[in-house]
Every structure is written in structure tokens, then in C-alpha cells.
Motif scaffolding. Structure first.
Motif, mmCIF file in Angstrom:
data_model
loop_
_atom_site.group_PDB
_atom_site.id
_atom_site.type_symbol
_atom_site.label_atom_id
_atom_site.label_comp_id
_atom_site.label_asym_id
_atom_site.label_seq_id
_atom_site.Cartn_x
_atom_site.Cartn_y
_atom_site.Cartn_z
ATOM 1 N N GLU A 28 10.270 5.008 9.117
ATOM 2 C CA GLU A 28 9.351 4.677 10.101
ATOM 3 C C GLU A 28 7.704 5.147 9.484
ATOM 4 O OE1 GLU A 28 10.434 6.790 13.603
ATOM 5 O OE2 GLU A 28 12.258 5.745 13.748
ATOM 6 N N GLY A 29 7.659 6.281 8.803
ATOM 7 C CA GLY A 29 6.554 6.599 8.405
ATOM 8 C C GLY A 29 5.807 5.856 7.386
ATOM 9 N N GLN A 30 6.877 5.076 6.391
ATOM 10 C CA GLN A 30 6.244 4.153 5.613
ATOM 11 C C GLN A 30 5.579 2.713 6.409
ATOM 12 O OE1 GLN A 30 9.949 3.977 3.237
ATOM 13 N NE2 GLN A 30 8.753 4.783 1.366
ATOM 14 N N GLY A 85 0.883 -1.242 -0.019
ATOM 15 C CA GLY A 85 0.102 0.077 0.142
ATOM 16 C C GLY A 85 0.798 1.265 -0.087
ATOM 17 N N LEU A 86 1.951 1.355 -0.586
ATOM 18 C CA LEU A 86 3.007 2.257 -0.533
ATOM 19 C C LEU A 86 3.415 2.536 -1.977
ATOM 20 C CD1 LEU A 86 5.342 0.990 2.379
ATOM 21 C CD2 LEU A 86 3.328 2.831 2.572
ATOM 22 N N SER A 87 3.893 3.886 -2.141
ATOM 23 C CA SER A 87 4.680 4.124 -3.358
ATOM 24 C C SER A 87 6.106 3.900 -3.225
ATOM 25 C CB SER A 87 4.030 5.629 -3.775
ATOM 26 O OG SER A 87 4.760 5.998 -5.155
ATOM 27 N N ARG A 115 9.162 -5.302 8.293
ATOM 28 C CA ARG A 115 8.986 -4.674 9.515
ATOM 29 C C ARG A 115 10.257 -5.193 10.634
ATOM 30 N NH1 ARG A 115 2.547 -5.661 10.924
ATOM 31 N NH2 ARG A 115 1.879 -3.489 10.149
ATOM 32 N N ALA A 174 4.617 2.796 9.271
ATOM 33 C CA ALA A 174 3.396 3.120 9.814
ATOM 34 C C ALA A 174 2.201 3.186 9.057
ATOM 35 C CB ALA A 174 3.549 4.425 10.649
ATOM 36 N N ARG A 175 2.278 3.627 7.640
ATOM 37 C CA ARG A 175 1.393 3.435 6.829
ATOM 38 C C ARG A 175 1.142 2.126 6.171
ATOM 39 N NH1 ARG A 175 4.251 7.930 5.065
ATOM 40 N NH2 ARG A 175 4.682 6.885 3.101
ATOM 41 N N ALA A 176 2.213 1.459 6.039
ATOM 42 C CA ALA A 176 2.123 0.076 5.299
ATOM 43 C C ALA A 176 1.282 -0.925 5.808
ATOM 44 C CB ALA A 176 3.368 -0.639 5.303
ATOM 45 N N GLN A 177 0.288 -1.525 4.758
ATOM 46 C CA GLN A 177 -0.558 -2.603 5.381
ATOM 47 C C GLN A 177 -0.585 -3.665 4.217
ATOM 48 O OE1 GLN A 177 -4.482 -0.831 5.562
ATOM 49 N NE2 GLN A 177 -4.157 0.511 3.734
#
Length: 435
Positions: A315-317, A301-303, A338, A319-322
Motif C-alpha cells: 500500500e505504501g509503494q 519512481g520506486l526502488s 494498481r 501511494a508513492r508510485a507515479q
């Protein structure tokens, strides 16, 4: 635990394996290499070789070797003469082959190998394959109807000689009892055959049927005919569900579900250490990993872009990753991310490979296999080795002994035929139990 091993183009399951050190780049046309790899697998008491196939050229041959053998039946004929015990399973399309051709080729291989042949009966849905036959892909119901008719006619042809028809009596001069060799005269809606075949039974009677299709239609084939199901699962839960679905399909068809063995795919990355195993995969994936970065991003779910290839997720990625619900591999990709690995190393963990990739010492692969087997998720595995030249020997010399020491795998072949190895019952001709 029953083991199969994929054998395809003479190089390995990874598309860049042809370029690896020690690999002869001409192995694509070298049947001696295939025989040598088969002999290594046989030394490890692998129950069967599995040769996938599609009647089309699907690789980018600018850089990648075709993933299939020149011809699976020719390859297995050569291997049959260079081995004694290992089973020989080839994919054969029911969509673009006539039943008589399929029946004759596979039974000839079965006789030649003294009862070691299996047919992975599949339909073909690739338009490029259809174009090779001057056709278009038929709707799925029609393709599977043709598959059912082709398998039934093939089995009837396999039984067109009664089991004692070949007399070979020199004293009387009677070669065979013609009264025990009969046409089958089966006419379906899509395919037909008169018969008989010119081939007597093998030591196992006739070839064993495998299936590799999923869904309602694929389970219909597996449940009615297959003794082995070639699967693809990324979790124990998924594998267990696939196995039970195949068993239930067999039960609904009037067969004993224990006759159907389910094999999950496995793509081990083995090294003296986890770092060594990852380095091996980094070498193999040097060209392909950069191409896979955007897809890895979609799984999480990331670019993602190439500038981050040798960095871990921020860390931000994280946190947003799913994990994407649309790709069953995504959960594993998120777990590895992770752990703090760089994107290149995440890819080296095989998170976009077609099957689970245990990474590390041989015991890591053995542990994975034991966990799935003891959880009732599989009856065995079909193993896709990354580089055949050294990878098959590594698996045989390091993983197999661990499985044998743990009592999970026999130390020798139990029986002499593929039907013996699978625990499949004797069958000659059509199965009269089918509903």
C-alpha cells in the motif's frame, strides 16, 4: 484496416521464444520455417511482412537468439517463391549501402514477387554496425543527406527502363528497345550512380518505400518518399500525433497525405483466458523478468528488488508510485500495478515491451485494434507475434475473423501488389511532385 506482421529470426518477437515448447531451436537458419510462417500470415490476409534489420550482432548470444534474419533480402527471396499475395518489406540501410546495390536488390525482389516488394529505408546510427564496415557513424545531418540522395538515385534507377522498353518480340528478334533504357547519371554530394539497372518494371512498376524514423529528419524522409510509416506508440493520442505528423510532412512535400499509411506496433498476448495469456508470457519471460525488476521500479519512481518479484506492491509503494515522464510505457505499468498483480505478473502484461500488449482472449486484441483504428490514430498495425510456431496461427484463426466480422478488415486481398494493398498511387522513377 491494413495489417503488417513482423518476421525476424525464425522464433518470435520475445528473446526467449527459441526455447519454447514445440519450437525448433535451429529455426534461425531454417528458411523453410520462415516460409511456413509467411504462408500462415498470408492465409490471414496480412498485407505485408516486415523484416527489421541492423548490420550488426546486437544480442547476448549466450542466452538469446539474434533478433534479425540471416539476411532480409535472402529471406524474402525464399518467401517470395513460397507465397503468392503477401507483401514483402525489408529494412535496408542507406548509410552503408550504395544506391545501385539497394536499387538492384529491391527491384529484383519486386520482379521476382510480381510486384510485392517494399523497402524500409533507414539510416544507421549504431557504432558497432559502422565498425563492421570499417567506418565511424557520421553526424545525423550527413546521414540523412545520404539517405535522401540514396533514395532519389534508387528511384531514378528503378525508372531507368521505360515501362514499355521490354518488347520480347520473337518475330522481329528484338528483346528490348535500347532507346528506352537510359543511364541516370546522378551525382550527389555523398553518393552517385550512372545506371541503368538491368531490370524491367514489375507489375507494380517499382518497390514501395517505407520509413521507420521519427523526429524532424525521419519525418523528412517519410513525407517525401514513404507510402508506409512503421511507428511505435503507446497511447491513442501519441499514435494520432505521429500519424498526423507524417501526413503533414507529406503535404508539405507536395504529396497527398492520404498516400501515407501509418502503422503502430502491437505485441498481443492471446490465450483462452487472461490467466492463460499471462501464463504464456510468464513462461516466455522466466529468464528476463527478474532482470527487468529494477527498471520497472524506475518507471514507477520506486526502488524494487527481486525479493518482491512474486508479491504485489505494498500500500505504501502504491501511494508513492507515479508514472515516469521519461518513459511513455510508465502510465500503463502504473495502471496494471494498481490492479493488485504481483511484480512478475505486471511484467507479464508486457509493460516493458516495445509496443502495447493487449492481454487475454482474441477479442481483447481485436478491441484494442478497433479502438485505435476508429479513433483515427492508425491506418493499420504491424503485429509482433511472441512465438511464431503457434502464435501466428492463433492470431490468424482467432483475431483476424473478429476483425473481418466487424467489417474492419477485408476477407481477401484487394488487388495483387503491395501498392494495391496500401492504396498507394502508381509511381515509376522519381516523384515529379516533390517540392
Amino acid at each position: 484496416m491494413i495489417l503488417g506482421m513482423q518476421l525476424n529470426n525464425g522464433y518470435g518477437s520475445q528473446v526467449s521464444s527459441w526455447r519454447m515448447p514445440g519450437v525448433n531451436p535451429s529455426n534461425y537458419t531454417d528458411y523453410d520455417a520462415l516460409v511456413r510462417y509467411a504462408q500462415a500470415a498470408e492465409r490471414g490476409k496480412v498485407a505485408f511482412l516486415f523484416l527489421p534489420d541492423t548490420p550488426a550482432l546486437t544480442s547476448d548470444v549466450n542466452y538469446d537468439a539474434p533478433q534479425m534474419t540471416l539476411d532480409p533480402m535472402m529471406a524474402l527471396a525464399a518467401i517470395a517463391r513460397g507465397t503468392e499475395r503477401i507483401g514483402l518489406v525489408a529494412t535496408g540501410s542507406t548509410t552503408f549501402n550504395e544506391p545501385y546495390n539497394i536499387a538492384r536488390q529491391f527491384k529484383a525482389l519486386d520482379v521476382m514477387s510480381h510486384g510485392r516488394a517494399g523497402w524500409n529505408a533507414v539510416t544507421t546510427s549504431d557504432p558497432s554496425a559502422a565498425a563492421n564496415y570499417g567506418q565511424e557513424i557520421a553526424p545525423r545531418p550527413e546521414r540523412y543527406q545520404r539517405a535522401h540522395e540514396t533514395i532519389q538515385i534508387s528511384q531514378a534507377l528503378w525508372g531507368s527502363w521505360e515501362e514499355d522498353a521490354w518488347t520480347r518480340d520473337k518475330e522481329t528478334g528484338r528483346f528490348a528497345d535500347a532507346s528506352k533504357i537510359s543511364p541516370v547519371n546522378i551525382r550527389g554530394e555523398l553518393v552517385s550512380s550512372r545506371g541503368p539497372l538491368p531490370i524491367p518494371p514489375s507489375e507494380q512498376g517499382q518497390p514501395v518505400i517505407f520509413s521507420a524514423g521519427g523526429g524532424e529528419y525521419g519525418l523528412g524522409l517519410a513525407g517525401r518518399y514513404a507510402s508506409g510509416v512503421i511507428g511505435a506508440a503507446f497511447t491513442i493520442e501519441d499514435a494520432r500525433a505521429q500519424r498526423e505528423a507524417a501526413r503533414e510532412a507529406a503535404r508539405q512535400s507536395g504529396r497527398n497525405p492520404d498516400e501515407v499509411k501509418y502503422f503502430a506496433g502491437l505485441m498481443p498476448a492471446i490465450g483462452a483466458t487472461k490467466r492463460a495469456a499471462l501464463d504464456r508470457r510468464l513462461m516466455i519471460g522466466e529468464r528476463t523478468f527478474p532482470q527487468r525488476v529494477p527498471y520497472l521500479g524506475s518507471m514507477l519512481g520506486l526502488s524494487l528488488d527481486l525479493s518482491q518479484l512474486d508479491q504485489p506492491l505494498t500500500e505504501g509503494q502504491l501511494a508513492r508510485a507515479q508514472a515516469s515522464p521519461f518513459d511513455p510505457r510508465s502510465r500503463r505499468a502504473l495502471e496494471v500495478a494498481r490492479e493488485g498483480w504481483t511484480i512478475r505478473n505486471i511484467l507479464a502484461h508486457g509493460v516493458i515491451d516495445y509496443h502495447p500488449t493487449p492481454v487475454g482472449e482474441a477479442s481483447v486484441t481485436a478491441d484494442h485494434m478497433q479502438e485505435w483504428f476508429e479513433a483515427g490514430a492508425v491506418d493499420g498495425f504491424w503485429v509482433s507475434v511472441d512465438i511464431y510456431e503457434d502464435g501466428i496461427d492463433t492470431f490468424v484463426d482467432e483475431v483476424v475473423p473478429i476483425l473481418q466480422e466487424r467489417g474492419l478488415m477485408p476477407t481477401d486481398y484487394e488487388g495483387t501488389t503491395l501498392r494495391d494493398y496500401l492504396g498507394a498511387p502508381h509511381q515509376y522513377g522519381l516523384d515529379s511532385r516533390l517540392k
